[in-house]
Structures are given as C-alpha cells and as structure tokens.
Design an enzyme around this catalytic site. Structure first.
Site, PDB file in Angstrom:
ATOM      1  CG  PHE A   1      -2.371  -0.078   0.893  1.00 57.00           C
ATOM      2  CD1 PHE A   1      -2.943  -1.264   0.481  1.00 57.00           C
ATOM      3  CD2 PHE A   1      -3.185   1.053   0.986  1.00 57.00           C
ATOM      4  CE1 PHE A   1      -4.291  -1.340   0.170  1.00 57.00           C
ATOM      5  CE2 PHE A   1      -4.533   0.990   0.678  1.00 57.00           C
ATOM      6  CZ  PHE A   1      -5.090  -0.205   0.267  1.00 57.00           C
TER       7      PHE A   1
ATOM      8  CD  GLN B   1      -5.491  10.519   2.241  1.00 55.27           C
ATOM      9  OE1 GLN B   1      -6.249   9.591   2.501  1.00 55.27           O
ATOM     10  NE2 GLN B   1      -4.215  10.510   2.592  1.00 55.27           N
TER      11      GLN B   1
ATOM     12  CG  HIS C   1      -7.923   7.548  -2.582  1.00 57.01           C
ATOM     13  ND1 HIS C   1      -7.600   7.003  -3.798  1.00 57.01           N
ATOM     14  CD2 HIS C   1      -7.714   6.564  -1.670  1.00 57.01           C
ATOM     15  CE1 HIS C   1      -7.227   5.746  -3.621  1.00 57.01           C
ATOM     16  NE2 HIS C   1      -7.283   5.459  -2.337  1.00 57.01           N
TER      17      HIS C   1
ATOM     18  CG  LEU D   1     -11.491   4.796  -2.959  1.00 58.13           C
ATOM     19  CD1 LEU D   1     -10.972   6.222  -2.956  1.00 58.13           C
ATOM     20  CD2 LEU D   1     -11.159   4.117  -1.655  1.00 58.13           C
TER      21      LEU D   1
ATOM     22  CD  GLU E   1      -2.748   3.814  -1.359  1.00 56.84           C
ATOM     23  OE1 GLU E   1      -3.284   4.933  -1.298  1.00 56.84           O
ATOM     24  OE2 GLU E   1      -1.955   3.398  -0.519  1.00 56.84           O
TER      25      GLU E   1
ATOM     26  NE  ARG F   1      -4.738   6.479   0.194  1.00 51.60           N
ATOM     27  CZ  ARG F   1      -5.620   5.896   0.982  1.00 51.60           C
ATOM     28  NH1 ARG F   1      -6.333   6.622   1.829  1.00 51.60           N
ATOM     29  NH2 ARG F   1      -5.802   4.600   0.941  1.00 51.60           N
TER      30      ARG F   1
ATOM     31  CG  HIS G   1     -10.382   8.910   0.723  1.00 54.04           C
ATOM     32  ND1 HIS G   1     -11.404   8.030   0.436  1.00 54.04           N
ATOM     33  CD2 HIS G   1      -9.452   8.192   1.414  1.00 54.04           C
ATOM     34  CE1 HIS G   1     -11.110   6.841   0.937  1.00 54.04           C
ATOM     35  NE2 HIS G   1      -9.942   6.921   1.549  1.00 54.04           N
TER      36      HIS G   1
ATOM     37  NE  ARG H   1      -6.878   7.652   6.341  1.00 52.32           N
ATOM     38  CZ  ARG H   1      -7.158   6.622   5.534  1.00 52.32           C
ATOM     39  NH1 ARG H   1      -6.457   5.512   5.605  1.00 52.32           N
ATOM     40  NH2 ARG H   1      -8.140   6.713   4.650  1.00 52.32           N
TER      41      ARG H   1
END
Ligand SMILES: Cc1cc2nc3c(=O)[nH]c(=O)nc-3n(C[C@H](O)[C@H](O)[C@H](O)COP(=O)(O)OP(=O)(O)OC[C@H]3O[C@@H](n4cnc5c(N)ncnc54)[C@H](O)[C@@H]3O)c2cc1C
Length: 610
Positions: free
Chosen positions: A124, A244, A246, A256, A259, A290, A360, A425
């Site tokens: 990730f 954030q 994404h 979404l 990831e 991200r 996100h 994050r």
C-alpha cells in the site's frame, strides 16, 4: 401529527453512551461494555456505517510474507504525515496494530489467506521496508471488503456483550455541566420524538465529512456531526486544513477504486500510456503517499497529459490493471471489478479504469489524548507533551499534552485527531486507528465510569434542541437547503481543493459566511414527524457549513505547504514557522485560530522524498 421534537421525551440512563456504530464506535462499545452499561446511538443501522465501504486493508507489521517491523510502520506513518504526526501516538498505533489484527482474527474476521494459511498481506502507498528502502507487504485484507468484515465482526461481538443499540437516532446536542459530560439529546428519525441520554461518559465516533466537497468517496451521511457538536460547545477542532484527496476515484463520480489495485501491481498511465509516477516518486512509483500521487495526476492534467488532453477539469488518467489477469482481480478485488462493470460498463481485466482524485479523508478533527479523552483547549501551547493521560482518574485538570480535558468526553475514529495522521494519512492506517484508538478509548471509559460521579444535565436538557427544531417548523418561508449545499460543495472543491492559494481561500471564507447567513433562513418544507429526511438534511447541512468554514479558515492561516495542504503561493514546507498543530474555534460564526506543539521525540523532520 406532531412536528419533530414536540412530542414525548424519552429518558435513558447508561454509564457510557457511544455515538456512532462504525469501526471506532463498535470497538469502543465492545471494551466499555465489558465493564459498564453501554449504549450505542447511531443515525444509521450499524451495518450501514461507512466503515463498511473500506476496501483495501488494515496495516500491521505481521511480516507474514517478508520481514517487517512496527518501528518501520511508525516511521512510515510519521514521514507519510509530513512530520505533523505526534510520534508517541504513531508508535502506539504501529505496535498495537499487530495485536489488533490478531484480535480481529480471533473474533472471527475472515481475512484473505496465503497458501500456508496465514493472513495475506499486500503493498500500500507509503508503507516501506527498513525506513524507506522499498515497498513492503503490510496491508492485511479480506478481498476488497475489509471494512465490511470489520463491521460484521465487531457488531456481532457487541450483541454478545449486550450493548444496547439505538439505531436511526440523530444526535442533536451534547449535554455538559461545566467541563463535565452529562449526556446527550437525540432525535428518533422514525417518530420525530426526542431522547435524552444521561451518561457519565460519551464517546463521539461519527466518522468523516467528505460531503463538504463536490467530488468525494464519502457516503451521503458523512456530514461531520460529531465535530460540529464539539464546535458548538465552544471546544476547538485540530488540523482542519488537512483533507486528503485520494488519487483514484472513478472519473466524474468520486467512487473509490482502492489503492489495493496499485498494491496488487496496477499502474497509473497518462494520455501517452506513460507510467508518469516514474518522474515523481522514482522509488515507490505508484505506491507513493496519496498527497503526492494526487498532485502528480493534477500536474499531468495541467501539462495536457490527461486523457482527453484539453487541460479541463474533466481530464483524467488511467489506472491500468489489465496485466493482473482476470483470476487475480476476481479473487482479490471482486468489488472493484463490480464497480467498474456497474458504473463504467468496463471490465478492469480488459480495459484501464478512468480515474481522478476524489475528496476522501479528514486528517483533522476533535483533539484527543492517546486514550481518546477530548482536549478542551491548547491556545498558543507549544510542546507540553507529558506522556499518557495517567489512567482513569485523568479529569478536567490535565491531559496527555499538558492540556485540560473535558471530563467524560471521548472521541475516536475519523472524527478524532489523536494525531496519528498528521498532514497526510497513509492508506490502511484509518482502520488501524479505529481499532487501536477505539479500543483504548473504550478501556479508558471502563475505568473512568467506575470512579466518576454523574454530572447533572440540568432541568429540561432537551430545551435548546426543541427550540432549534421549532424554529425550523415556524411556518416562515426560507431558501431551500439543497442549493446552499451544492454551492458549498462546489466552492470547497474549487478553492480548498488539492492546490490552494491565499486569495481564493479568503474568498472561500467570505462565501461560506454568506452561505451561513442564508442557512439561518432555511425552513423545512416537509412538516411530517416521521422519517423527515428534509429536516435531517437541514441539520446535516448546518454541520457541514460549520466544518467547511473552519477548514477554509485554518487553511488560509497556514502559509506553507505540508502533506495534503499544498499552497501555490507558499510551495515549501516551513518547519521553523509551521511545525505545529492548528486549533480552531467557532465563536458567534467567527473563527479563532490557536496552535499547539508537535511531538517529534523519535525522528527529526527531514525532506520527504520517495
Ligand atoms: C470508499 C472508502 C474506502 C476506504 N478504504 C479504507 C481502507 O481500505 N483502509 C483504511 O484504513 N481506511 C479506509 N477508508 C477510510 C475508513 O474506512 C474510514 O476512515 C473509517 O471507516 C471511519 O470509521 P469511523 O468508525 O470513524 O466512522 P464511520 O464508519 O463512518 O461511522 C460513523 C458512525 O457515526 C454515526 N453518526 C454520524 N453522525 C451521527 C449523529 N448525528 N447521530 C448519531 N450517529 C451518528 C453513523 O451512523 C455511523 O454509525 C476508506 C474510506 C472510504 C470512503
């Protein structure tokens, strides 16, 4: 039929009341209920909480497929958050993640497995081996339904523990006696009747607020009701400027694409078919954090390298998973394959997926110590870090950061700011945050209620909530909230999006203040008492507007670029001036900003390259 709020008042008494039935709320309820009478109040049925949408996985350094260590996880979290992370909190997160994942497994969570039967792990963004050498397999997953499985597991455990669930009750107000929690007031959506809950401890776990942006991965219910309640009670929110985006939302929709697709080997390509991340993050490539990948996509679009290529907002890039093969996609990413078929009419095994960044995750929120206790202030505080809250007796005197607490008030999950995510994050770290800090808060509550006295909510504690509802039903004609909501979402996207500039942010604050004035005139157009969704949307809109305003104001103040806060007029990170958390208050519709120090006790800030 009576309008909402005017009928019978139901009064309940519990030792602990948890607001929200996502991963954070349920884990806290599970722990608290082992020691005290616990209720969960949720505006949605627990299984519809947004945790159920989490796809890609939960990070923990199990080392099942290659060497990994919690220390590396903590370092990645801190670097990923652009050094605005409180480092002791990140160490707790990474160390306890391992225990938390095995605990979930023991409670019945059906993780995907390796051929040898261990919990499988995938790569990730931003998760690395040996402090940045190369990507590491750290995300534990249950296909692309990890959040759904967490909810199922925790909900059934809560039922076993006899937690009392109050589903489809919307919390309207927090009851305080000075700096002490006394309970809360909620509206029952099915009947329009008010409920007063008296409690020694209240935990807010109300999730995110991506609905303030036009394009978002967040569900319609993600309206930040918990943080808005806290603001209205004169308490601050922390680091609200960090929101954030994404990188891979479905073009034009924001839904979404995890990831995990890139974790399994998916590649981002521009109009020429180039793997453009080679130019932005030569080591981690598509698995850079991200904030960086989202900015890289925006740069490609600006350069005319987006697909369509006319540098317009509806340009996009491709997420190419065609080389992964149908078998892997169907086994490890079945929901993503379904989304592509349903929303795009394509099979990701045959065609690349058109993607654009989507709003996100809220890094900021209700400030807490490492046991979930809500901090009451911190104006101008720098440093003042003094370890843990010191057990159940921590009261209004002093919290973990040397700051006063609100006795009996807790927060956990996306609505809270511990702070373990800092300015950005890492993927898989929200689910860890829910189970690690949700559990710690639940455990602290269990100890706290045993020695705490009940606070008094006063006579007629539901009075202010009832008056608020009466006003919305006073028969006057006002503007429709829907238009205000749409304007807010557009202006937040345009002016407080991935790239930001001073003048546009100042404009956003003025626009939001004007929308706030229009909002004050909004009235319900549906007068029914039962399931009045018009009323619900108005209440949620009020919360979103408050949060949008404090987000824009906090962003305008921070004259540097850090993590998800990227200013075109201040493109560099400025540790000398800005290595500090921001705190924001909302007083008479005006914002006030303060700061507090960051715990950088383990790793000194360095330039962030991948
Ligand atoms: C599509 C998607 C995929 C994601 N994938 C991942 C992933 O793979 N890994 C990862 O780590 N993170 C992921 N995330 C992020 C993560 O899922 C969320 O941050 C997290 O689940 C939030 O959990 P929570 O318990 O804080 O809140 P939620 O699960 O959102 O729950 C909030 C609860 O609060 C209740 N509530 C809200 N307002 C009120 C009110 N006024 N009164 C009463 N109840 C109220 C709701 O009913 C709900 O029960 C993803 C997010 C999205 C959107």
């Amino acid at each position: 039929m009576a309008v909402p709020g005017s009928g019978q008042i139901h009064v309940h008494e519990y030792e602990a009341v948890i607001v929200g039935a996502g991963g954070a709320g349920l884990y806290a309820a599970l722990e608290a209920s082992s020691a005290c009478r616990t209720a969960v109040v949720s505006k949605l049925h627990p299984m519809r909480s947004h945790t159920g949408a989490a796809q890609g996985g939960i990070g923990a350094a199990l080392g099942n497929l290659e060497e990994d260590r919690p220390e590396w996880h903590a370092f990645d979290t801190i670097k990923g958050g652009d050094y605005l992370v409180d480092q002791e909190a990140a160490v707790i997160l990474a160390e306890d993640a391992v225990r938390a994942v095995y605990d979930l497994e023991n409670r019945g969570l059906p993780f995907s497995r390796t051929p040898e039967g261990r919990i499988d792990q995938r790569r990730f963004g931003g998760h690395t081996r040996n402090l940045g050498e190369a990507a590491v397999r750290r995300s534990c997953y249950a296909a692309d339904r990890t959040g759904h499985m967490i909810l199922q597991t925790l909900y059934q455990q809560c039922i076993k523990n006899q937690v009392a669930f109050f589903d489809e009750l919307f919390v309207l107000d927090l009851l305080l006696e000075g700096r002490k929690v006394a309970g809360l007031v909620a509206l029952e959506l099915a009947t329009g009747e008010l409920h007063v809950f008296r409690a020694k401890a209240v935990l807010l776990a109300t999730g995110g607020f991506g609905q303030m942006f036009r394009t978002t991965s967040n569900a319609y219910a993600n309206t930040g009701d918990g943080p808005a309640l806290v603001l209205r009670r004169g308490l601050p929110l922390e680091d609200m400027e960090f929101f954030q985006f994404h990188p891979t939302g479905i073009r034009g929709m924001g839904i979404l694409i995890t990831e995990g697709v890139r974790g399994e080997g998916g590649i981002l390509r521009n109009r020429q078919g180039q793997r453009f991340m080679e130019r932005y993050a030569p080591t981690l490539l598509d698995l850079a954090p991200r904030d960086m990948v989202s900015r890289a996509i925006m740069e490609e679009l600006k350069e005319g390298n987006g697909i369509r290529g006319d540098r317009k907002i509806n340009d996009y890039v491709h997420l190419d998973a065609t080389h992964l093969g149908k078998e892997l996609i169907e086994a490890k990413l079945p929901d993503i394959a379904d989304f592509c078929r349903t929303y795009l009419g394509i099979d990701p095994a045959d065609s690349p997926i058109p993607v654009q960044p989507t709003a996100h995750y809220a890094m900021g929120g209700i400030p807490t110590d490492n046991d979930g206790c809500v901090l009451a202030s911190g104006d101008g505080a720098a440093g003042g870090l003094s370890g843990s809250a010191g057990g159940a007796a921590a009261g209004a005197g002093g919290g973990a950061r040397g700051l006063p607490l609100v006795e009996g008030l807790y927060a956990a999950g996306e609505c809270a700011c511990v702070s373990v995510h800092g300015a950005n994050r890492l993927g898989t770290n929200s689910l860890v945050d829910l189970v690690v800090y949700g559990r710690r808060a639940g455990q602290h509550i269990a100890g706290f209620v045993k020695q705490a006295d009940s606070a008094s909510p006063g006579s007629e504690p539901e009075g202010p909530s009832r008056e608020r509802l009466e006003r919305l039903f006073d028969g006057k004609k006002g503007p429709h909230g829907g238009h205000i909501r749409e304007e807010m979402r557009d202006l937040m996207m345009e002016k407080i999006g991935i790239y930001r500039k001073g003048p546009a942010m100042q404009e956003a604050v003025r626009d939001l203040e004007a929308l706030g004035e229009r909002y004050a005139e909004v009235r319900t157009q549906d007068s029914s008492g039962r399931f009045n969704t018009d009323l619900l949307e108005i209440l949620e809109l009020g919360n979103l507007l408050d949060l949008a305003l404090v987000t824009a104001a906090s962003a305008g103040h921070r004259t540097e670029s850090r993590g998800a806060h990227a200013r075109e007029d201040f493109p560099e990170r400025d540790d000398e001036g800005w290595l500090k958390h921001s705190l924001v208050w909302l007083e008479d519709a005006q914002t006030r900003i303060g700061y507090r120090g960051v715990d950088v006790s383990r790793w000194k800030p360095k330039p962030r390259t991948y």
